[in-house]
Design an enzyme around this catalytic site. Sequence first.
Site, PDB file in Angstrom:
ATOM      1  N   HIS A 148       0.836  -1.200   0.000  1.00 50.83           N
ATOM      2  CA  HIS A 148       0.000   0.000   0.000  1.00 50.83           C
ATOM      3  C   HIS A 148       0.875   1.255   0.000  1.00 50.83           C
ATOM      4  O   HIS A 148       0.625   2.202  -0.748  1.00 50.83           O
ATOM      5  CB  HIS A 148      -0.906   0.013   1.228  1.00 50.83           C
ATOM      6  CG  HIS A 148      -2.162  -0.788   1.085  1.00 50.83           C
ATOM      7  ND1 HIS A 148      -2.153  -2.143   0.825  1.00 50.83           N
ATOM      8  CD2 HIS A 148      -3.476  -0.423   1.166  1.00 50.83           C
ATOM      9  CE1 HIS A 148      -3.397  -2.584   0.770  1.00 50.83           C
ATOM     10  NE2 HIS A 148      -4.225  -1.560   0.961  1.00 50.83           N
ATOM     11  N   HIS A 170       1.080  -3.955   9.003  1.00 53.59           N
ATOM     12  CA  HIS A 170       2.512  -3.761   8.801  1.00 53.59           C
ATOM     13  C   HIS A 170       3.166  -3.206  10.050  1.00 53.59           C
ATOM     14  O   HIS A 170       2.527  -2.534  10.866  1.00 53.59           O
ATOM     15  CB  HIS A 170       2.772  -2.800   7.633  1.00 53.59           C
ATOM     16  CG  HIS A 170       2.415  -3.361   6.298  1.00 53.59           C
ATOM     17  ND1 HIS A 170       3.159  -4.322   5.666  1.00 53.59           N
ATOM     18  CD2 HIS A 170       1.365  -3.082   5.473  1.00 53.59           C
ATOM     19  CE1 HIS A 170       2.589  -4.635   4.507  1.00 53.59           C
ATOM     20  NE2 HIS A 170       1.512  -3.899   4.369  1.00 53.59           N
TER      21      HIS A 170
END
Length: 272
Positions: A191, A237
């Site tokens: 992303h 993440h």
Amino acid sequence: MATASFKFPGVRQLTAYAVSFAPLYAACFASFAAFVWSELFLHPRLSKQFRTDDPAISKSYVPQETVTNAQCLAIAFPLPVVVLSWWCWLGRDALVENRYMVHSYARVRKPEWVPARWHLYHASCVVLVLVLGINGVLTNGLKLAITNARPDFLARCKPVDPTAPYVGYDQCSQSDKWILYEGLKSTPSGHSSFAAAGLGFLYVWQTHHTRVSRVRHFWCPALCFLVMVSRVVDHRHHWYDVLAGAALGAAVSGLAWTKWMREEPVEPVLPV
């Protein structure tokens, strides 16, 4: 005084113009094909083991992401294209004329019949697609090579014996293999890399080709930052994953700009 009207080009002219971009078209197709193939058919290494008491991979699994994959791709590509379209066709009075009137972009010389803004717009969109394709290949390649566990890996894995000191792929009871495979693709953040690549290209384009203050383009890095924060908040993440992803996307965008979006220098006319 009569103004010259634009004459729509013939098939041969359009074909010749498309052929001049053929290497870039092919590179775009090849990079995106490789990205999709790596996304769907390649899996991370499953031989690693992880400690069940590691707090870095013990976060909860959040099914509903703040920024979904589709939304991230929309931020990286359709959004920049919409903004480029605005500047080239509706906000063209704010363009820096002596820059977009140059003879070549993407190392393709502009034919006489092609309007300068159209050539700039077309070349910019093609290079943007190539940037995202290259970024996707590099991001997935690093994910598969590093095989780092996400912060929510243990929640994805659902170990058969939660009290065991170590857990590997074969001790996971997760029935959805896609969720499990994705749990081992933390570094770098896709992303973040896609947002930085697409919005980074757009930010440089706007600061280079428009006379508008750079402050008005700050929404590009701000939006990228929000995407990065959402990935940490959603336990997708680690903090270093989003920094690595953003650095990768910015680097790909910057190198592509240097290679394909530099204007052709104007040769001085020497006196006879």
